[in-house]
Write a protein that holds these residues in place. Structure first.
Motif, PDB file in Angstrom:
ATOM      1  N   HIS A  18       0.828  -1.207   0.000  1.00 45.58           N
ATOM      2  CA  HIS A  18       0.000   0.000   0.000  1.00 45.58           C
ATOM      3  C   HIS A  18       0.863   1.258   0.000  1.00 45.58           C
ATOM      4  N   HIS A  48      -4.370  -2.266  -6.359  1.00 42.27           N
ATOM      5  CA  HIS A  48      -5.085  -2.013  -5.105  1.00 42.27           C
ATOM      6  C   HIS A  48      -6.235  -2.998  -4.926  1.00 42.27           C
ATOM      7  N   SER A 128      -3.884   1.527   4.097  1.00 42.66           N
ATOM      8  CA  SER A 128      -4.817   1.352   2.978  1.00 42.66           C
ATOM      9  C   SER A 128      -5.808   2.507   2.876  1.00 42.66           C
ATOM     10  N   VAL A 131      -5.176   5.779   0.639  1.00 41.86           N
ATOM     11  CA  VAL A 131      -5.380   5.793  -0.813  1.00 41.86           C
ATOM     12  C   VAL A 131      -6.449   6.803  -1.198  1.00 41.86           C
TER      13      VAL A 131
END
Length: 227
Positions: A18, A48, A128, A131
């Motif tokens: 990530h 992803h 994560s 993002v």
């Protein structure tokens, strides 16, 4: 312990992956070619999505094992804390230094494994979630690129439709707040055990013709006084 470290390593790999995606998303702004930006953004979107499948696969594969491991950790912590408080502090049982140190060391090891597992899972989920902020930044920077804007909308929808969590049989998530819940569970059942032990201790005192615990001041608990 082996499964705990295996899951922690897998979470560490996911966290670094990530981080790479977030770093590459920042580099997209520097690219001059529109086609190259679109290609890189599409690749990152697919990567992803693969990582989200990877994390979900970890939860599905080790769900039962994690449930048993956490239950075993709770039982070990409960019994160890009970032995430390009741035998060594309340009853002042004479024990050698080696047994006391080994028990405290065991508590530290078990607690450390639980903390490390929760920390690694929490770090993966936290990374994560970065993002979505990178996507909003790209949408503001690349506002003149219609192709990238369309890809960013699709990317944002795919991120928002799935929440990244490491779960135990979909009952609860493994993260840092779980440590507080675990401490509450251990403390609650510890009080239950102490209450049962106190009741049994009073019955023994009655059978030995010793009065109940008094409210007078004393140096050690429980305070008893012979009739």
């Amino acid at each position: 312990m082996l499964i705990v470290h295996l899951i922690s390593v897998m979470c560490l790999v996911s966290q670094y992956s990530h981080e790479d995606i977030n770093r590459e998303m920042e580099e997209i702004c520097i690219l001059k070619s529109q086609s190259e930006r679109a290609f890189r953004l599409t690749s990152l979107m697919n990567d992803h999505w693969f990582l989200e499948d990877y994390i979900e696969h970890i939860s599905n594969t080790f769900g039962y094992e994690l449930f048993v491991i956490l239950l075993d950790i709770y039982i070990q912590l409960l019994l160890c804390v009970y032995m430390c408080v009741w035998d060594y502090i309340v009853r002042s049982t004479n024990q050698d230094v080696y047994s006391v140190v080994s028990l405290l060391l065991h508590i530290c090891i078990v607690s450390g494994n639980l903390f490390y597992l929760c920390y690694r899972c929490n770090a993966t989920v936290k990374e994560s979630r970065q993002v979505i902020s990178k996507l909003h930044h790209l949408r503001d920077v690349l506002n003149n690129d219609s192709i990238c804007q369309a890809l960013l909308k699709v990317f944002t929808l795919r991120v928002n439709c799935r929440e990244v969590h490491l779960t135990v049989l979909k009952l609860f998530n493994i993260n840092l707040p779980l440590l507080l819940c675990s401490a509450g569970v251990v403390f609650t059942y510890f009080l239950v055990l102490i209450q049962f032990q106190i009741d049994g201790y009073k019955e023994i005192l009655k059978e030995q013709n010793i009065s109940d615990v008094t409210n007078t001041q004393c140096k050690s608990w429980p305070c008893v006084k012979k009739e």
